[in-house]
Design a protein around this motif. Structure first.
Motif, short mmCIF file in Angstrom:
data_model
loop_
_atom_site.label_atom_id
_atom_site.label_comp_id
_atom_site.label_asym_id
_atom_site.label_seq_id
_atom_site.Cartn_x
_atom_site.Cartn_y
_atom_site.Cartn_z
N GLY A 59 42.32 43.24 46.14
CA GLY A 59 43.49 43.42 45.28
C GLY A 59 44.77 42.87 45.86
O GLY A 59 45.75 42.67 45.15
N SER A 60 44.77 42.64 47.17
CA SER A 60 45.95 42.04 47.79
C SER A 60 45.62 40.63 48.24
O SER A 60 46.09 39.64 47.67
N GLY A 96 44.52 33.87 51.49
CA GLY A 96 43.83 34.61 50.44
C GLY A 96 42.40 34.16 50.29
O GLY A 96 42.03 33.05 50.70
N CYS A 131 39.45 36.55 40.64
CA CYS A 131 39.97 35.87 39.45
C CYS A 131 41.05 34.86 39.83
O CYS A 131 42.20 35.24 40.08
N PHE A 160 38.88 34.24 47.50
CA PHE A 160 38.31 34.49 46.18
C PHE A 160 36.79 34.55 46.33
O PHE A 160 36.19 33.63 46.87
N CYS A 220 43.99 34.65 37.41
CA CYS A 220 44.90 35.80 37.51
C CYS A 220 45.81 35.70 38.74
O CYS A 220 47.00 36.00 38.67
N ASP A 221 45.25 35.30 39.87
CA ASP A 221 45.96 35.43 41.14
C ASP A 221 46.19 34.11 41.87
O ASP A 221 46.82 34.11 42.94
N SER A 226 40.47 38.47 45.92
CA SER A 226 40.48 38.48 44.46
C SER A 226 39.18 37.93 43.92
O SER A 226 38.43 37.27 44.63
N ASN A 251 39.21 35.13 32.21
CA ASN A 251 39.51 34.87 33.61
C ASN A 251 39.23 33.43 34.01
O ASN A 251 39.27 33.09 35.19
N LYS A 302 49.89 32.69 43.21
CA LYS A 302 50.62 33.20 44.37
C LYS A 302 50.21 32.48 45.67
O LYS A 302 50.81 32.71 46.72
N TYR A 303 49.20 31.62 45.57
CA TYR A 303 48.76 30.88 46.77
C TYR A 303 49.16 29.42 46.72
O TYR A 303 48.56 28.58 47.39
#
Length: 312
Positions: A128-129, A233, A134, A235, A137-138, A132, A43, A141-142
């Motif tokens: 999860g939406s 988002g 990670c 983290f 991993c995510d 996060s 990760n 999308k940002y």
């Protein structure tokens, strides 16, 4: 019943190093892992402080370690350990997947950790939406969006630095100052799209009509000066919980569920050792995990040699 000299529980850097050192000590070794080999490394976007590797992707380093272990003949199996027992000079390992009992002379627990959560309003709804743990991993999308990182330790700073290259803006909220290594902290603060709010406490993940809109935080000490930051988002990097639930009925866990070991990685159960992030320790890094694994395997080998001398 499968029998081994050494069973390593966990396939992160500590577990893989332990398995490598175990095989090189002429032990019959089995490595068990319930997830993908690599632990938290997979990760991590970039690792820059593992000697000799330079700047390397965490997943790539994990794969190199796993392939090294496989080349040396380490047996590997996907298993979720539910219990261990110590019966005289033998250890028994029970798993969730089947009724098979695995027997070993020694065990090295190298199960690592999982992220700690805040347990505040909105977290369950948006995890999860919009929430996060990670960035690798995510994070993608940002791109060109507004992101918040909660935490100020090594993970928060390292992953925040990565996110700052993607996001339009990055806000760091931490209950203390940034506590990672000073060079990394200074670099993160210097980035033009980064703002840091120290001594704050996040109290709510805010949403409207089921859509995440931002976070609410207050002064850590007084609980006053409520502020809301709009973002796309979040983290969370606020610490870790060890994967040691299967050891709760033993005597080897200390504060927070971490393994208590000595400088030889020995627990209070003879023949059971700990290695890596699941140990009670000050610094949790790839390099310290590999060192733990090497020490634990060497001590496991010495323990087995002593057992065999006793049998003669």
């Amino acid at each position: 019943m499968r029998k081994y000299d050494l069973v390593v529980i966990g396939a992160g850097p500590a577990g893989m190093t332990a398995a490598i050192y175990g095989v090189r000590a002429n032990l019959k070794v089995l490595m068990l892992e319930k997830l993908a080999p690599g632990g938290q490394m997979i990760n991590t976007n970039e690792i820059e402080n593992y000697p000799g590797a330079g700047k390397v992707n965490g997943s790539e380093l994990a794969l190199q370690m796993f392939e090294h272990a496989q080349e040396l003949g380490v047996e590997f199996d996907y298993k979720t350990v539910t219990k261990i027992e110590s019966i005289e000079d033998s250890k028994r390992i029970y798993t969730e997947e089947d009724d098979e009992v695995i027997e070993a002379l020694t065990i090295i627990v190298a199960t690592g950790t999982r992220p700690r959560t805040l347990n505040i309003p909105g977290e369950e709804e948006f995890k999860g939406s919009a929430i996060s743990w990670c960035a690798i991993c995510d994070g993608a999308k940002y791109r060109d969006k507004d992101v918040v990182v909660i935490g100020g330790g090594n993970s928060a700073v390292d992953e925040g630095t990565y996110l700052a290259t993607i996001a339009k803006s990055l806000t760091i909220i931490t209950d203390l100052e940034l506590t990672a290594d000073p060079v990394s902290c200074d670099y993160l603060r210097s980035l033009p799209n980064v703002n840091v709010f120290p001594y704050k406490r996040v109290v709510e993940f805010v949403g409207k009509g089921g859509e995440f809109t931002g976070i609410k935080f207050v002064d850590k000490e007084t609980g006053e000066n409520e502020q809301v930051i709009e973002c796309d988002g979040v983290f969370e990097y606020i610490g870790a919980i060890p994967y040691t639930d299967f050891l709760e009925k033993t005597t080897i866990l200390g504060s927070g569920g971490f393994l208590e070991v000595n400088e030889r990685m020995e627990t209070t159960i003879p023949g059971v050792f700990g290695a890596g992030d699941c140990n009670s320790k000050h610094l949790r890094q790839v390099v310290t995990a590999t060192a733990d694994g090497a020490i634990a395997a060497q001590e496991a080998s010495a323990y087995i040699k002593a057992l065999r001398r006793k049998e003669v």
